[in-house]
Design an enzyme around this catalytic site. Structure first.
Site, PDB file in Angstrom:
ATOM      1  N   CYS A 100       0.864  -1.220  -0.063  1.00  0.00           N
ATOM      2  CA  CYS A 100       0.061   0.034   0.030  1.00  0.00           C
ATOM      3  C   CYS A 100       0.898   1.188   0.130  1.00  0.00           C
ATOM      4  O   CYS A 100       0.654   1.999  -0.829  1.00  0.00           O
ATOM      5  CB  CYS A 100      -1.002   0.048   1.093  1.00  0.00           C
ATOM      6  SG  CYS A 100      -1.998  -1.384   1.258  1.00  0.00           S
TER       7      CYS A 100
ATOM      8  N   HIS B 150      -2.614   6.625   4.609  1.00  0.00           N
ATOM      9  CA  HIS B 150      -1.532   5.586   4.529  1.00  0.00           C
ATOM     10  C   HIS B 150       0.073   6.179   4.303  1.00  0.00           C
ATOM     11  O   HIS B 150       0.687   5.524   3.611  1.00  0.00           O
ATOM     12  CB  HIS B 150      -1.772   4.557   3.986  1.00  0.00           C
ATOM     13  CG  HIS B 150      -1.169   3.143   4.696  1.00  0.00           C
ATOM     14  ND1 HIS B 150      -1.131   1.860   3.993  1.00  0.00           N
ATOM     15  CD2 HIS B 150      -0.317   3.014   5.495  1.00  0.00           C
ATOM     16  CE1 HIS B 150      -0.630   1.034   4.842  1.00  0.00           C
ATOM     17  NE2 HIS B 150      -0.123   1.622   5.712  1.00  0.00           N
TER      18      HIS B 150
END
Length: 572
Positions: free
Chosen positions: A125, A181
């Protein structure tokens, strides 16, 4: 060895000077007048010709002198909508050939636009999101190893200007809905301070789809609420299903926008990423009930989460059309990395149920199943839509491409290429290689050059397990669901009968011809030592500029008791 091409010698035509007409006292007034008229006509034609040439080149050039000749000059800057799925598997959309999980809305985008069948992201990610928003390989910003933990005192370098900041400079209204993130221990690292006019979503890498309190990998005393409406905690949204909530907010941003202003929506959805150890996959029963033909309970719930994601795509497109924005919009759908399947459980993580079949590997690996991701683009602005592109593209390329479409030149030290002509007009891709990984922590190195891919090393967990196999669904691959003639399908030889040439990749470099062996069955390093040597040289060149990257322990200042029970910045 390829010989150097000697430039052709330019040949300049020799033009003799025109002879001047001399006037004598015998020249009549009529002749003089005739000559003057002729010269006036000649000079007028010359001026008109020069102006014509100037106007032609002005009309075919960009208003921005930094852009190449022939760059598009639309009457309006296009709206850009980027929908990023989280851990979606290659075989989890039906346009890749598997009808087990029908995805009609995503398929509609793919079939009306361009299917990008050789599109690559990073293996996890954080690295992919960093690459997308910076246009740089993660090695350049020190985020290539693993993912950012919500309790780590580090994040994406604040000196790096991000895509939304450039778009703001170009007059775009910029909005983000979903998963960040990229670090949040300092306030300046969060979306509203990195170029977004509005933010609705969460900062960390995983979350509960209903109570917005991530628990997996959070030690006692650090479990905190993580949902934000700009800078305010979103307590009132507890109980609403995340995929639907993010869709609602994205649609609201579209419907409240003035179509005369250029619009950028970054929608990194949470689905179908796992939620927690207690309930790895979360989906309302109304979605799960669409898949009675899937016998495995985990895979069936996973299909439900994808159905919610697919509905979301349809609602976003419908909103764009109802607002009159779609005709001037570019919509990209992509996964951030390969899917995460049951093999995830071997690495002390919640078990997910994605399928990357027939590709090798999965999320967290440098094999095709971890890097080659589902992607497509749809837009009325595409000159050659309704086709499949097998050209080489990378997630960094969106950065440069979007800047071009916004009328901004490519900044220095950017790894992404402008791929708009390749996608829209089916021109050759400017990209010939991709740096997949340089990670001395896990001792993983991978590089793609033309059709060849070099792989060295593979992450091994504490029990000695590596994600390096070919993983089908838990209840087995069912060929009755697979249509090998689908536009986006990849087919390989049968795994059980295919000739395979193994490689001790933890001891020596492995080489694969991805064009002819997309499932990475055969190591051809012994047959092509010159190619191996060339790619090793390239890897070493990239390694010279790679920044260190490693995880940091949880910062004690991030404890829930010190942050009001909120996943929020804790350091000045």
């Amino acid at each position: 060895m390829i010989s150097a091409i000697t430039p052709a010698t330019a040949v300049s035509p020799q033009i003799s000077a025109p002879k001047l007409i001399s006037f004598s006292k015998d020249t009549s007034t009529k002749q003089t007048l005739l000559y003057c008229c002729s010269m006036a006509a000649f000079l007028t034609g010359l001026v008109v010709g020069i102006l014509g040439i100037y106007c032609y080149y002005w009309a075919h050039s960009s208003t921005d002198p930094r852009l190449p000749l022939g760059s598009p000059k639309p009457t309006k800057k296009p709206h850009i909508i980027f929908i990023l799925a989280d851990d979606l598997g290659w075989s989890d959309v039906s346009f890749h050939g598997s009808s087990q999980i029908p995805t009609p809305n995503i398929d509609s985008l793919a079939n009306e636009g361009v299917i990008l069948n050789s599109f690559y992201a990073q293996y996890m990610c954080t690295p992919s999101r960093a690459a997308l928003l910076t246009g740089k390989y993660p090695t350049r910003v020190g985020l290539q190893h693993y993912v950012l933990g919500a309790l780590e005192p580090r994040g994406l370098d604040l000196t790096v200007k991000l895509l939304p900041q450039y778009l703001q400079d170009a007059g775009y209204k910029t909005h983000m809905v979903g998963k960040w993130h990229l670090g949040m221990y300092r306030r300046e690292m969060t979306p509203l301070f990195r170029g977004f006019d509005s933010f609705f979503g969460f900062y960390s890498g995983n979350n509960d789809y209903y109570n917005y309190t991530p628990t997996a990998k959070f030690p006692p005393g650090y479990v905190k609420f993580d949902l934000w409406d700009n800078l305010e905690p979103g307590w009132k949204y507890i109980g609403q299903y995340a995929t639907e909530l993010f869709t609602e907010k994205a649609v609201d941003r579209i419907l409240s926008h003035n179509p005369e202003d250029p619009f950028f929506l970054y929608l990194p959805q949470i689905a179908p990423h796992w939620a927690s150890f207690a309930e790895p996959i979360q989906a309302p029963q109304k979605y799960v009930d669409r898949f009675p033909h899937i016998t495995h309970e985990g895979r069936r719930k996973y299909a439900g989460s994808i159905a919610a994601l697919d509905d979301s795509v349809g609602q976003v497109i419908a909103a764009l059309k109802s607002k009159g924005m779609y005709e001037n919009s570019i919509v990209v759908f992509s996964s951030d990395n390969g899917g995460s399947g049951f093999e995830n459980a071997f690495d002390d993580l919640p078990a997910a149920h994605a399928s990357n079949w027939p590709l090798r590997g999965a999320k967290t690996s440098q094999w095709e199943g971890g890097l080659r991701v589902t992607a497509c683009i749809a837009s009325p602005l595409l000159e050659k839509p309704k086709r499949v592109s097998n050209q080489l593209f990378h997630i960094t390329d969106w950065f440069t491409t979007f800047l071009r479409l916004a009328g901004i030149g490519k900044p220095n030290e950017i790894d992404g290429y402008d791929i708009w002509d390749s996608i829209s007009r089916d021109r050759p891709s400017p990209r010939t290689e991709i740096l997949h990984q340089i990670d001395p922590v896990w001792k993983e190195y991978a590089l793609r050059w033309n059709q060849y891919k070099l792989v060295i090393g593979s992450y091994t967990n504490a029990s000695g397990y590596r994600i390096d196999q070919w993983y089908s669904e838990e209840d087995g691959f069912d060929p009755t669901f697979f249509d090998s003639t689908a536009k986006g399908a990849i087919t390989c030889e049968d795994l059980e009968t295919a000739q395979r040439i193994p490689c001790a990749y933890t001891e020596e470099p492995c080489l694969y011809d991805i064009h002819n062996d997309p499932c990475e069955y055969r190591n051809i390093a012994a047959d092509k030592p010159d190619i191996v040597g060339l790619l090793m040289v390239k890897l070493n060149e990239y390694n010279r500029t790679a920044l260190p990257s490693d995880r940091l322990p949880a910062d004690p200042r991030a404890q829930a008791s010190l942050t009001q029970g909120l996943c929020q910045p804790w350091s000045p």
